[in-house]
Each structure stands twice: as C-alpha cells, then as structure tokens.
Design a protein around this motif. Structure first.
Motif, PDB file in Angstrom:
ATOM      1  N   SER A 113      34.782  35.874  29.827  1.00  0.00           N
ATOM      2  CA  SER A 113      35.106  34.459  29.902  1.00  0.00           C
ATOM      3  C   SER A 113      35.921  34.151  31.161  1.00  0.00           C
ATOM      4  N   LEU A 114      36.917  34.992  31.430  1.00  0.00           N
ATOM      5  CA  LEU A 114      37.730  34.790  32.634  1.00  0.00           C
ATOM      6  C   LEU A 114      36.885  34.954  33.891  1.00  0.00           C
ATOM      7  N   LEU A 115      36.006  35.939  33.913  1.00  0.00           N
ATOM      8  CA  LEU A 115      35.114  36.135  35.060  1.00  0.00           C
ATOM      9  C   LEU A 115      34.223  34.919  35.261  1.00  0.00           C
ATOM     10  N   ASP A 116      33.667  34.393  34.178  1.00  0.00           N
ATOM     11  CA  ASP A 116      32.812  33.206  34.275  1.00  0.00           C
ATOM     12  C   ASP A 116      33.586  32.001  34.816  1.00  0.00           C
ATOM     13  N   GLN A 117      34.829  31.870  34.397  1.00  0.00           N
ATOM     14  CA  GLN A 117      35.663  30.766  34.886  1.00  0.00           C
ATOM     15  C   GLN A 117      36.043  30.973  36.354  1.00  0.00           C
ATOM     16  N   ALA A 118      36.293  32.218  36.739  1.00  0.00           N
ATOM     17  CA  ALA A 118      36.787  32.522  38.082  1.00  0.00           C
ATOM     18  C   ALA A 118      35.680  32.588  39.132  1.00  0.00           C
ATOM     19  N   ARG A 119      34.454  32.852  38.727  1.00  0.00           N
ATOM     20  CA  ARG A 119      33.369  33.015  39.708  1.00  0.00           C
ATOM     21  C   ARG A 119      33.191  31.778  40.597  1.00  0.00           C
ATOM     22  N   PRO A 120      33.163  30.553  40.046  1.00  0.00           N
ATOM     23  CA  PRO A 120      33.034  29.391  40.937  1.00  0.00           C
ATOM     24  C   PRO A 120      34.211  29.261  41.909  1.00  0.00           C
ATOM     25  N   THR A 121      35.405  29.596  41.461  1.00  0.00           N
ATOM     26  CA  THR A 121      36.581  29.565  42.336  1.00  0.00           C
ATOM     27  C   THR A 121      36.419  30.572  43.463  1.00  0.00           C
ATOM     28  N   ASN A 122      35.982  31.774  43.117  1.00  0.00           N
ATOM     29  CA  ASN A 122      35.767  32.820  44.116  1.00  0.00           C
ATOM     30  C   ASN A 122      34.708  32.383  45.133  1.00  0.00           C
ATOM     31  N   ASP A 123      33.611  31.846  44.631  1.00  0.00           N
ATOM     32  CA  ASP A 123      32.523  31.423  45.519  1.00  0.00           C
ATOM     33  C   ASP A 123      32.969  30.297  46.454  1.00  0.00           C
ATOM     34  N   ALA A 124      33.697  29.325  45.910  1.00  0.00           N
ATOM     35  CA  ALA A 124      34.171  28.206  46.735  1.00  0.00           C
ATOM     36  C   ALA A 124      35.180  28.688  47.770  1.00  0.00           C
ATOM     37  N   ALA A 125      36.090  29.561  47.371  1.00  0.00           N
ATOM     38  CA  ALA A 125      37.085  30.092  48.308  1.00  0.00           C
ATOM     39  C   ALA A 125      36.415  30.923  49.395  1.00  0.00           C
ATOM     40  N   LEU A 126      35.378  31.658  49.039  1.00  0.00           N
ATOM     41  CA  LEU A 126      34.637  32.441  50.028  1.00  0.00           C
ATOM     42  C   LEU A 126      33.979  31.515  51.047  1.00  0.00           C
ATOM     43  N   ARG A 127      33.332  30.460  50.556  1.00  0.00           N
ATOM     44  CA  ARG A 127      32.708  29.493  51.472  1.00  0.00           C
ATOM     45  C   ARG A 127      33.748  28.855  52.386  1.00  0.00           C
ATOM     46  N   GLU A 128      34.906  28.483  51.830  1.00  0.00           N
ATOM     47  CA  GLU A 128      35.978  27.885  52.635  1.00  0.00           C
ATOM     48  C   GLU A 128      36.477  28.852  53.702  1.00  0.00           C
ATOM     49  N   ALA A 129      36.709  30.095  53.313  1.00  0.00           N
ATOM     50  CA  ALA A 129      37.213  31.097  54.264  1.00  0.00           C
ATOM     51  C   ALA A 129      36.205  31.341  55.378  1.00  0.00           C
ATOM     52  N   LEU A 130      34.924  31.395  55.036  1.00  0.00           N
ATOM     53  CA  LEU A 130      33.890  31.601  56.059  1.00  0.00           C
ATOM     54  C   LEU A 130      33.788  30.385  56.979  1.00  0.00           C
ATOM     55  N   HIS A 131      33.893  29.193  56.413  1.00  0.00           N
ATOM     56  CA  HIS A 131      33.844  27.982  57.227  1.00  0.00           C
ATOM     57  C   HIS A 131      35.005  27.964  58.227  1.00  0.00           C
ATOM     58  N   GLU A 132      36.215  28.278  57.744  1.00  0.00           N
ATOM     59  CA  GLU A 132      37.379  28.329  58.627  1.00  0.00           C
ATOM     60  C   GLU A 132      37.190  29.384  59.715  1.00  0.00           C
ATOM     61  N   ALA A 133      36.704  30.548  59.333  1.00  0.00           N
ATOM     62  CA  ALA A 133      36.524  31.642  60.292  1.00  0.00           C
ATOM     63  C   ALA A 133      35.448  31.327  61.312  1.00  0.00           C
ATOM     64  N   SER A 134      34.446  30.545  60.933  1.00  0.00           N
ATOM     65  CA  SER A 134      33.350  30.232  61.862  1.00  0.00           C
ATOM     66  C   SER A 134      33.835  29.422  63.058  1.00  0.00           C
ATOM     67  N   GLY A 135      35.000  28.806  62.947  1.00  0.00           N
ATOM     68  CA  GLY A 135      35.569  28.047  64.047  1.00  0.00           C
ATOM     69  C   GLY A 135      36.279  28.903  65.078  1.00  0.00           C
ATOM     70  N   ARG A 136      36.403  30.181  64.809  1.00  0.00           N
ATOM     71  CA  ARG A 136      37.046  31.097  65.768  1.00  0.00           C
ATOM     72  C   ARG A 136      35.949  31.863  66.497  1.00  0.00           C
TER      73      ARG A 136
END
Length: 153
Positions: A113-136
């Motif tokens: 249950s915790l994994l299911d709840q956390a997966r969207p957070t992980n995916d969104a944070a990964l996308r955000e981190a990659l977006h930020e990094a793509s600017g460097r």
C-alpha cells in the motif's frame, strides 16, 4: 616530469563526474519528496519496489545478497534496512520451503500500500529532477540519454 593529460581520459573523467552529479541530484530530490510525503527513504522505496517484483516461479524470490545487489547496498546495510522495515510492518521474512537455511523477505500488505502511494511521488520527483538537470549543459546529454531508454522486455 609533467605529462600532458590524455584527452580521452579527461573526457571519460568528466563524463563520470557528470553522471555522478546527475545521480546525486536525482537521489537527493527523490529523498526529499519521498520523506516529505510518505516518510520513506529512497533506499526503502527501492527495497519495496524490488521485493514487490518477486514471483513464485523459478528464481522468483530474492536472497538478501540479491536484494543488496539490486539496491546497491552492502549486505550488512541491507540487513539493517530490512530489519527496520520489518519493524515498521512493511516487510516480513520466512524460511525457504526447499532450503530451510534460506530466508526470504516479502512485502506485506502495508508495504504494498505504501509503495502504491509512493510510486506517483517518486515518478513525479524523478521527472522534476530530470527537467531541472536538463537545464545544465554538462547534464543535458545524460538526461537525453536517460529519456531515450526503453524498458527491457
């Protein structure tokens, strides 16, 4: 005697430095998001994710050393992490039916249950981190390479 650095080696070292930087930035971003929203570390998320993929077929259950390899931790660090997660009710251990010396770890319903709840957070944070990094400039090629990866079938 001074030697001129090998340009290929220098490029390789720069690439390694960029890859290490990208990894650190992503991991820190994921850690903050998972901790803030789910009180879960990146390593705990990784353990839940790896163990949730186990199956009952041949080679479907992972021994502790295989879990350690999958989450890139030492065996002792993995054991301590699994102990803490078991204390939280996220994991359970049981004896292997065919080799009573083998102990396997499985995700509990609370862990799933915790994994299911956390997966969207992980995916969104990964996308955000990659977006930020793509600017460097030094990280953009690595981000592009990651975005071009397709899951193994």
């Amino acid at each position: 005697m001074s030697r001129t650095p090998d340009p290929a080696l220098t490029g390789l070292a720069q690439g390694w430095c960029a890859l290490s930087t990208l990894h650190s930035r992503i991991e820190a971003h994921l850690e903050r998001a998972l901790q803030a929203h789910h009180e879960l570390s990146v390593r705990e998320f990784s353990v839940l994710d790896v163990l949730s993929r186990q199956h009952d077929g041949e080679g479907g259950h992972l021994r502790m050393n295989e879990v350690a390899d999958a989450v890139v931790l030492s065996q002792s660090a993995t054991t301590r992490l699994v102990n803490r997660m078991e204390d939280r009710g996220l994991l359970t251990r049981y004896l292997c039916l065919t080799d009573r010396r083998g102990i396997y770890t499985d995700v509990t319903d609370a862990g799933r249950s915790l994994l299911d709840q956390a997966r969207p957070t992980n995916d969104a944070a990964l996308r955000e981190a990659l977006h930020e990094a793509s600017g460097r400039a030094e990280l953009a090629p690595l981000v592009a390479a990651m975005e071009g990866l397709t899951p193994a079938s």
